[in-house]
Design an enzyme around this catalytic site. Structure first.
Site, PDB file in Angstrom:
ATOM      1  N   HIS A 197       0.869  -1.195   0.000  1.00  0.00           N
ATOM      2  CA  HIS A 197       0.000   0.000   0.000  1.00  0.00           C
ATOM      3  C   HIS A 197       0.900   1.237   0.000  1.00  0.00           C
ATOM      4  CE1 HIS A 197      -3.897   2.053   1.399  1.00  0.00           C
ATOM      5  NE2 HIS A 197      -3.007   3.023   1.143  1.00  0.00           N
ATOM      6  N   HIS A 244       1.537   5.361  -1.745  1.00  0.00           N
ATOM      7  CA  HIS A 244       1.168   6.524  -2.561  1.00  0.00           C
ATOM      8  C   HIS A 244       2.440   7.121  -3.145  1.00  0.00           C
ATOM      9  CE1 HIS A 244      -3.004   6.654  -1.045  1.00  0.00           C
ATOM     10  NE2 HIS A 244      -2.460   6.143   0.048  1.00  0.00           N
ATOM     11  N   LEU A 245       2.511   7.137  -4.480  1.00  0.00           N
ATOM     12  CA  LEU A 245       3.716   7.659  -5.150  1.00  0.00           C
ATOM     13  C   LEU A 245       3.490   9.009  -5.800  1.00  0.00           C
ATOM     14  CD1 LEU A 245       5.275   4.494  -6.849  1.00  0.00           C
ATOM     15  CD2 LEU A 245       6.215   5.808  -4.932  1.00  0.00           C
ATOM     16  N   ARG A 246       2.208   9.441  -5.918  1.00  0.00           N
ATOM     17  CA  ARG A 246       1.891  10.709  -6.600  1.00  0.00           C
ATOM     18  C   ARG A 246       2.372  10.670  -8.050  1.00  0.00           C
ATOM     19  NH1 ARG A 246      -1.336  10.832  -2.340  1.00  0.00           N
ATOM     20  NH2 ARG A 246      -0.489  11.848  -0.499  1.00  0.00           N
ATOM     21  N   ASN A 290      -5.158   7.219  -6.174  1.00  0.00           N
ATOM     22  CA  ASN A 290      -5.900   8.458  -5.857  1.00  0.00           C
ATOM     23  C   ASN A 290      -5.142   9.702  -6.319  1.00  0.00           C
ATOM     24  OD1 ASN A 290      -3.957   8.044  -3.819  1.00  0.00           O
ATOM     25  ND2 ASN A 290      -5.178   9.133  -2.280  1.00  0.00           N
ATOM     26  N   LYS A 335      -9.417  -0.463  -5.863  1.00  0.00           N
ATOM     27  CA  LYS A 335      -9.433   0.179  -4.557  1.00  0.00           C
ATOM     28  C   LYS A 335     -10.789   0.825  -4.308  1.00  0.00           C
ATOM     29  CE  LYS A 335      -7.761   2.006  -0.715  1.00  0.00           C
ATOM     30  NZ  LYS A 335      -6.700   2.988  -0.555  1.00  0.00           N
ATOM     31  N   HIS A 394     -10.531   0.925   1.700  1.00  0.00           N
ATOM     32  CA  HIS A 394     -10.365   1.944   2.744  1.00  0.00           C
ATOM     33  C   HIS A 394     -11.592   1.814   3.643  1.00  0.00           C
ATOM     34  CE1 HIS A 394      -8.901   5.917   4.332  1.00  0.00           C
ATOM     35  NE2 HIS A 394     -10.093   5.783   4.901  1.00  0.00           N
ATOM     36  N   HIS A 429      -4.692  -0.619   5.785  1.00  0.00           N
ATOM     37  CA  HIS A 429      -4.242   0.189   6.938  1.00  0.00           C
ATOM     38  C   HIS A 429      -5.193   0.078   8.134  1.00  0.00           C
ATOM     39  CE1 HIS A 429      -7.044   2.872   4.972  1.00  0.00           C
ATOM     40  NE2 HIS A 429      -6.179   3.295   4.076  1.00  0.00           N
ATOM     41  N   ASP A 461       1.421   2.745   3.528  1.00  0.00           N
ATOM     42  CA  ASP A 461       0.535   3.893   3.305  1.00  0.00           C
ATOM     43  C   ASP A 461       1.344   5.197   3.315  1.00  0.00           C
ATOM     44  OD1 ASP A 461      -1.825   5.154   2.659  1.00  0.00           O
ATOM     45  OD2 ASP A 461      -2.563   5.246   4.718  1.00  0.00           O
ATOM     46  N   HIS A 483       2.752  14.679   1.355  1.00  0.00           N
ATOM     47  CA  HIS A 483       2.126  15.975   1.072  1.00  0.00           C
ATOM     48  C   HIS A 483       3.168  17.048   1.347  1.00  0.00           C
ATOM     49  CE1 HIS A 483      -2.114  14.647   0.804  1.00  0.00           C
ATOM     50  NE2 HIS A 483      -1.790  13.761   1.736  1.00  0.00           N
ATOM     51  N   ALA A 512      -4.474  14.767   5.299  1.00  0.00           N
ATOM     52  CA  ALA A 512      -4.153  13.486   5.950  1.00  0.00           C
ATOM     53  C   ALA A 512      -3.066  12.797   5.149  1.00  0.00           C
ATOM     54  CB  ALA A 512      -5.396  12.612   6.012  1.00  0.00           C
TER      55      ALA A 512
HETATM   56  O1  DOR Z   1      -3.702   9.533   5.346  1.00  0.00           O
HETATM   57  C1  DOR Z   1      -4.007   9.202   4.219  1.00  0.00           C
HETATM   58  N1  DOR Z   1      -3.445   9.783   3.156  1.00  0.00           N
HETATM   59  N2  DOR Z   1      -4.938   8.265   4.050  1.00  0.00           N
HETATM   60  C2  DOR Z   1      -5.428   7.948   2.848  1.00  0.00           C
HETATM   61  O2  DOR Z   1      -6.289   7.110   2.770  1.00  0.00           O
HETATM   62  C3  DOR Z   1      -4.964   8.683   1.636  1.00  0.00           C
HETATM   63  C4  DOR Z   1      -3.633   9.239   1.848  1.00  0.00           C
HETATM   64  C5  DOR Z   1      -3.218  10.227   0.801  1.00  0.00           C
HETATM   65  O3  DOR Z   1      -3.373   9.962  -0.373  1.00  0.00           O
HETATM   66  O4  DOR Z   1      -2.662  11.269   1.170  1.00  0.00           O
HETATM   67 ZN    ZN Z   2      -3.462   4.987   1.423  1.00  0.00          ZN
END
Ligand code: DOR
Ligand code: ZN
Length: 352
Positions: free
Chosen positions: A21, A23-25, A49, A107, A144, A182, A255, A259, A271
């Site tokens: 799990h 997130h690479l953006r 996402n 997802k 999620h 998560h 996860d 940001h 988040a």
């Molecule tokens: O904290 C989180 N950040 N939870 C998520 O489900 C998405 C993620 C994000 O993409 O920043």
């Molecule tokens: Zn996530």
């Protein structure tokens, strides 16, 4: 696993792990964070996402190419793609995803549950045909697991989701394989443990290492804010106990969710906790604290691959018990990225 050292383990070699799990953006942000994951993990399930969300197989294949193009030449890494479910996802997309050989799941974001979930699913009934096709084609559903009902206390949203949505779903579709992503609560641990075969969970480093007090330690701590939010100490203890026992339904999913500093340190901060710089080292800390370093390899390198029916990786990594100072920030496109433990130490280091 090979060990060395006597009184305290100081060196640990395990099969190369995977991150189930991540997130690479995209774009410059992707280029900034990808090397951290690729240095540690052979493969990762890359969350869809983005804005706009990765909802089709064609988009996922394009995103996969951008990830591979962003990979430094000296690193090897295989992105495993997943598609973002919307109310309008057609069942035929499951066939296209399966045929691609590059998409390993779908997802489910309940609409509004977290960062970039606006186009998520408003009612699980709307994707009944898609879920049925996933069960037929043995495509994994990644969930999620939080209700979005604003009347539900934020700390109870995972537990309510189990009762209202997840438990009925796994019974309704007995062939559907589901990863409860998560997980954060004792209720989730107990649900996964007692569920039928084909139900598993990922666990993040932050939910093993911190409880909700960390959100307010000395003042409000935006860099400890993620979704699902940190929970009570009893919840953290239940998660740590499950992984420390080597239960095969639980596996590694950081996860890691970068940001920019300004988006976190804000009146309405995003988040997401960035942990890829210590993506395996932080887990080593948690497992060491539980006296369970011998279970780290299964959690990080075997259980997830077995669940996804993928081969175990062939190489190894070595962790050294040598504390190191985490920088206050890393570069993140034109901005700054504040990592978990910024300005503090992580007890384990990845051997070069
Ligand atoms: O904290 C989180 N950040 N939870 C998520 O489900 C998405 C993620 C994000 O993409 O920043
Ligand atoms: Zn996530």
């Amino acid at each position: 696993m090979r060990r060395a050292g006597t009184a305290r383990l100081t060196r640990l070699t395990i099969r190369r792990p995977d991150d189930w799990h991540l997130h690479l953006r995209d774009g410059a942000a992707l280029r900034a964070v990808l090397p951290f994951s690729a240095a540690r993990f052979a493969r990762a399930i890359v969350m869809p996402n983005l804005t706009p969300a990765v909802t089709t197989t064609a988009q996922a294949l394009d995103y996969r190419r951008r990830i591979l193009a962003a990979l430094p030449a000296h690193l090897k890494f295989e992105p495993l793609m997943t598609l973002y479910l919307t109310d309008d996802t057609p069942a035929a997309e499951v066939d296209r995803a399966k045929d691609s050989g590059c998409v390993f799941g779908f997802k489910l974001y309940p609409a509004g549950a977290t960062t970039h979930s606006e186009s998520g699913v408003t009612d699980i009934g709307r994707i009944a045909a898609v879920l049925a096709r996933m069960a037929e084609l043995d495509m994994v559903l990644q969930v999620h697991g939080e209700v979005t009902d604003p009347a539900v206390d934020v700390f109870d949203r995972e537990a309510r989701f189990i009762e209202r949505t997840l438990a009925p779903l796994v019974e309704r579709l007995p062939a559907l394989r589901v990863v409860f992503e998560h997980i954060t609560t004792r209720a989730a641990v107990e649900f996964v443990r007692g569920a039928r075969p084909g139900v598993a969970a990922t666990v993040t480093p932050q939910h093993l290492l911190m409880n909700r007090n960390a959100l307010f330690a000395g003042g409000i701590r935006p860099h400890h804010y993620c979704a699902p939010v940190l929970k009570a100490e009893g919840d953290r203890a239940a998660l740590l106990e499950a992984v420390a026992r080597g239960e095969p339904r639980f596996f590694l999913g950081t996860d890691s969710a970068p940001h920019a500093r300004a988006a976190k340190e804000a009146a309405c901060g995003c988040a997401g906790i960035f942990s890829a710089h210590g993506g395996i080292e932080l887990y080593a800390e948690a497992f060491e604290a539980a006296g369970a370093l011998d279970k780290l390899e299964g959690f990080a390198a075997l259980n997830g691959a077995d669940f996804y029916r993928l081969p175990h990786n062939s190489g190894t990594i070595t962790l050294l018990r040598e504390p190191w100072d985490v920088p206050g920030h890393y570069p993140f496109a034109a901005e700054q990225l504040v990592p978990l433990r910024a300005g503090e130490r992580i007890a384990w280091r990845l051997a070069p």
